[in-house]
Design an enzyme around this catalytic site. Structure first.
Site, PDB file in Angstrom:
ATOM      1  N   LYS A  13       0.707  -1.289   0.082  1.00 38.41           N
ATOM      2  CA  LYS A  13      -0.052   0.090   0.084  1.00 38.41           C
ATOM      3  C   LYS A  13       0.848   1.369  -0.028  1.00 38.41           C
ATOM      4  CE  LYS A  13      -1.952  -1.178   3.925  1.00 38.41           C
ATOM      5  NZ  LYS A  13      -1.492  -2.393   4.289  1.00 38.41           N
ATOM      6  N   ARG A  88      -9.840   0.623   8.629  1.00 42.33           N
ATOM      7  CA  ARG A  88      -9.497  -0.621   9.026  1.00 42.33           C
ATOM      8  C   ARG A  88     -10.376  -1.717   9.807  1.00 42.33           C
ATOM      9  NH1 ARG A  88      -3.466   0.165   8.893  1.00 42.33           N
ATOM     10  NH2 ARG A  88      -2.323  -1.713   9.439  1.00 42.33           N
ATOM     11  N   ARG A 127      11.909  -5.554   4.919  1.00 38.86           N
ATOM     12  CA  ARG A 127      11.486  -4.145   4.646  1.00 38.86           C
ATOM     13  C   ARG A 127      12.923  -3.178   5.451  1.00 38.86           C
ATOM     14  NH1 ARG A 127       5.595  -1.921   5.370  1.00 38.86           N
ATOM     15  NH2 ARG A 127       6.013  -3.035   7.417  1.00 38.86           N
ATOM     16  N   ARG A 161      11.030  -1.001  11.255  1.00 39.89           N
ATOM     17  CA  ARG A 161      10.014  -0.691  11.948  1.00 39.89           C
ATOM     18  C   ARG A 161       9.761  -1.724  13.386  1.00 39.89           C
ATOM     19  NH1 ARG A 161       4.652   0.238   8.288  1.00 39.89           N
ATOM     20  NH2 ARG A 161       3.763  -1.101   9.722  1.00 39.89           N
ATOM     21  N   ARG A 172      -0.540  -9.187  13.376  1.00 42.00           N
ATOM     22  CA  ARG A 172      -1.053  -7.779  12.402  1.00 42.00           C
ATOM     23  C   ARG A 172      -2.107  -8.823  11.355  1.00 42.00           C
ATOM     24  NH1 ARG A 172       4.391  -5.063  11.161  1.00 42.00           N
ATOM     25  NH2 ARG A 172       3.014  -4.011   9.333  1.00 42.00           N
TER      26      ARG A 172
HETATM   27  P1  AP5 Z   1       4.820  -1.663   1.813  1.00 41.27           P
HETATM   28  O1  AP5 Z   1       4.494  -0.960   0.687  1.00 41.27           O
HETATM   29  O2  AP5 Z   1       5.502  -1.222   2.898  1.00 41.27           O
HETATM   30  O3  AP5 Z   1       3.469  -2.283   2.258  1.00 41.27           O
HETATM   31  P2  AP5 Z   1       2.325  -1.929   3.010  1.00 41.27           P
HETATM   32  O4  AP5 Z   1       1.081  -2.694   2.489  1.00 41.27           O
HETATM   33  O5  AP5 Z   1       2.413  -0.216   3.137  1.00 41.27           O
HETATM   34  O6  AP5 Z   1       2.761  -2.323   4.680  1.00 41.27           O
HETATM   35  P3  AP5 Z   1       2.572  -1.702   5.841  1.00 41.27           P
HETATM   36  O7  AP5 Z   1       3.342  -3.073   6.777  1.00 41.27           O
HETATM   37  O8  AP5 Z   1       2.974  -0.585   6.083  1.00 41.27           O
HETATM   38  O9  AP5 Z   1       0.871  -1.838   6.555  1.00 41.27           O
HETATM   39  P4  AP5 Z   1       0.199  -2.071   7.588  1.00 41.27           P
HETATM   40  O10 AP5 Z   1      -1.045  -1.887   7.133  1.00 41.27           O
HETATM   41  O11 AP5 Z   1       0.662  -3.139   8.550  1.00 41.27           O
HETATM   42  O12 AP5 Z   1       1.137  -0.922   8.385  1.00 41.27           O
HETATM   43  P5  AP5 Z   1       0.498   0.582   8.855  1.00 41.27           P
HETATM   44  O13 AP5 Z   1       1.425   1.308   9.061  1.00 41.27           O
HETATM   45  O14 AP5 Z   1      -0.902   0.975   8.207  1.00 41.27           O
HETATM   46  O15 AP5 Z   1       5.608  -2.984   1.329  1.00 41.27           O
HETATM   47  C1  AP5 Z   1       6.182  -3.824   2.296  1.00 41.27           C
HETATM   48  C2  AP5 Z   1       7.630  -4.395   1.554  1.00 41.27           C
HETATM   49  O16 AP5 Z   1       7.445  -5.034   0.448  1.00 41.27           O
HETATM   50  C3  AP5 Z   1       8.385  -3.281   1.413  1.00 41.27           C
HETATM   51  O17 AP5 Z   1       9.894  -3.514   1.672  1.00 41.27           O
HETATM   52  C4  AP5 Z   1       8.410  -3.180  -0.034  1.00 41.27           C
HETATM   53  O18 AP5 Z   1       9.662  -2.732  -0.817  1.00 41.27           O
HETATM   54  C5  AP5 Z   1       7.969  -4.571  -0.599  1.00 41.27           C
HETATM   55  N1  AP5 Z   1       7.067  -4.538  -1.798  1.00 41.27           N
HETATM   56  C6  AP5 Z   1       5.851  -3.778  -2.097  1.00 41.27           C
HETATM   57  N2  AP5 Z   1       5.345  -4.213  -2.956  1.00 41.27           N
HETATM   58  C7  AP5 Z   1       6.084  -5.256  -3.577  1.00 41.27           C
HETATM   59  C8  AP5 Z   1       5.892  -6.125  -4.604  1.00 41.27           C
HETATM   60  N3  AP5 Z   1       4.965  -5.791  -5.684  1.00 41.27           N
HETATM   61  N4  AP5 Z   1       6.751  -7.268  -4.749  1.00 41.27           N
HETATM   62  C9  AP5 Z   1       7.856  -7.233  -3.981  1.00 41.27           C
HETATM   63  N5  AP5 Z   1       7.945  -6.555  -2.827  1.00 41.27           N
HETATM   64  C10 AP5 Z   1       7.077  -5.607  -2.598  1.00 41.27           C
HETATM   65  O19 AP5 Z   1       0.132   0.106  10.511  1.00 41.27           O
HETATM   66  C11 AP5 Z   1       0.719  -0.070  11.622  1.00 41.27           C
HETATM   67  C12 AP5 Z   1      -0.025  -0.340  12.898  1.00 41.27           C
HETATM   68  O20 AP5 Z   1      -0.489   1.093  13.080  1.00 41.27           O
HETATM   69  C13 AP5 Z   1      -1.248  -1.179  12.909  1.00 41.27           C
HETATM   70  O21 AP5 Z   1      -0.610  -2.436  13.029  1.00 41.27           O
HETATM   71  C14 AP5 Z   1      -1.939  -0.245  13.802  1.00 41.27           C
HETATM   72  O22 AP5 Z   1      -1.542  -0.944  15.339  1.00 41.27           O
HETATM   73  C15 AP5 Z   1      -1.553   0.918  13.773  1.00 41.27           C
HETATM   74  N6  AP5 Z   1      -2.762   1.292  12.713  1.00 41.27           N
HETATM   75  C16 AP5 Z   1      -2.792   2.079  11.738  1.00 41.27           C
HETATM   76  N7  AP5 Z   1      -3.692   2.387  11.109  1.00 41.27           N
HETATM   77  C17 AP5 Z   1      -4.753   2.212  11.777  1.00 41.27           C
HETATM   78  C18 AP5 Z   1      -6.199   2.276  11.717  1.00 41.27           C
HETATM   79  N8  AP5 Z   1      -6.798   2.811  10.527  1.00 41.27           N
HETATM   80  N9  AP5 Z   1      -6.861   1.500  12.515  1.00 41.27           N
HETATM   81  C19 AP5 Z   1      -6.238   1.168  13.763  1.00 41.27           C
HETATM   82  N10 AP5 Z   1      -4.895   0.768  13.903  1.00 41.27           N
HETATM   83  C20 AP5 Z   1      -4.207   1.618  12.936  1.00 41.27           C
END
Ligand code: AP5
Ligand code: ZN
Length: 217
Positions: A13, A88, A127, A161, A172
């Site tokens: 994402k 979410r 990552r 992270r 997660r």
């Molecule tokens: P990346 O692009 O970083 O993936 P992402 O989908 O953004 O993953 P996140 O881990 O950031 O998502 P998340 O939803 O867990 O985290 P968030 O910060 O929202 O890609 C991942 C890796 O793969 C990278 O190294 C990239 O280079 C590689 N990659 C990408 N595309 C690829 C491809 N096509 N092929 C190969 N490799 C690829 O949330 C973190 C925490 O915050 C949550 O656990 C929760 O506690 C809290 N939180 C955040 N938002 C909320 C909410 N709305 N409600 C409640 N809690 C929340």
């Protein structure tokens, strides 16, 4: 144009949101990035969120909704937004619908990035991010062109992270399947859900998304 990128942790994402910012001039709104900034600043919200995030659980809806409502309505978002990591839960989606309705803003597409759980674990555990500019990298899939030097800003400092440890990733993924996956039928019923093969390599995923969005303005 206003979009949601929906998908499990590590689906890509953030990676795709950054590309859409550059190519379409849209504004990425990442609740994860906002929460990590709150944690770094030591704010009240950050103090509440830190332990929850480190356990891989979701931060309570009330905190997230309050944090997001102001951001979506920001007049500086001229060409539209990309929501990354929000909504979410169904209550978050309902709150978003209400805010958008009040602002007379449409939601054009909800794009689901579909990726297998096994691939997600590999992606998350490899990552790392530039500590200065936030450019994302991966041990296997996207290394800096020059060893340990950020392609985007030249910095030599990188971070990983706190919630990217294997045991937290499992929690997660569980939270995604239990609390976030119900949003797929929610948006399918509104007729705005689009599905992309998130297992494809990054350029191909970007191409599939651009096909959905149409020509770059
Ligand atoms: P990346 O692009 O970083 O993936 P992402 O989908 O953004 O993953 P996140 O881990 O950031 O998502 P998340 O939803 O867990 O985290 P968030 O910060 O929202 O890609 C991942 C890796 O793969 C990278 O190294 C990239 O280079 C590689 N990659 C990408 N595309 C690829 C491809 N096509 N092929 C190969 N490799 C690829 O949330 C973190 C925490 O915050 C949550 O656990 C929760 O506690 C809290 N939180 C955040 N938002 C909320 C909410 N709305 N409600 C409640 N809690 C929340
Ligand atoms: Zn950088």
């Amino acid at each position: 144009m206003n979009l949601i990128l929906l998908g499990p942790p590590g689906a890509g994402k953030g990676t795709q949101a950054k590309r859409l910012e550059d190519r379409y001039g849209l504004k990425q709104i990442s609740t994860g990035d906002m929460l990590r900034a709150e944690v770094r600043s030591g704010s009240e919200v950050g103090l509440q969120a830190k332990a929850i995030m480190e356990r891989g659980e979701l931060v309570p809806d009330a905190i997230i909704i309050a944090m997001l409502a102001a951001r979506v309505a920001d007049p500086a978002i001229a060409k539209g937004f990309i929501l990354d990591g929000f909504p979410r839960t169904v209550p978050q989606a309902e709150a978003l619908d209400l805010v958008l309705k009040q602002q007379s803003m449409p939601l054009d597409h909800v794009i689901e990035l579909q990726v297998d759980d096994a691939a997600l674990v590999e992606r998350i555990s490899g990552r790392f991010t530039c500590a200065r500019c936030g450019e994302g990298y991966h041990d296997r899939f996207k290394q800096p062109k020059q060893d340990n030097i950020c392609d985007a800003c030249g910095s030599t400092e990188f971070t990983r992270r706190a919630d990217d440890k294997a045991e937290t990733v499992a929690a997660r993924l569980e939270a995604y399947h239990r609390q976030t996956a119900p949003l797929l039928p929610y948006y399918a019923a509104q007729g705005i859900l689009r599905v992309v093969d998130g297992m494809a390599e990054m350029d191909e995923v970007a191409r599939q998304i651009e096909t959905i969005l149409g020509p770059i303005p």
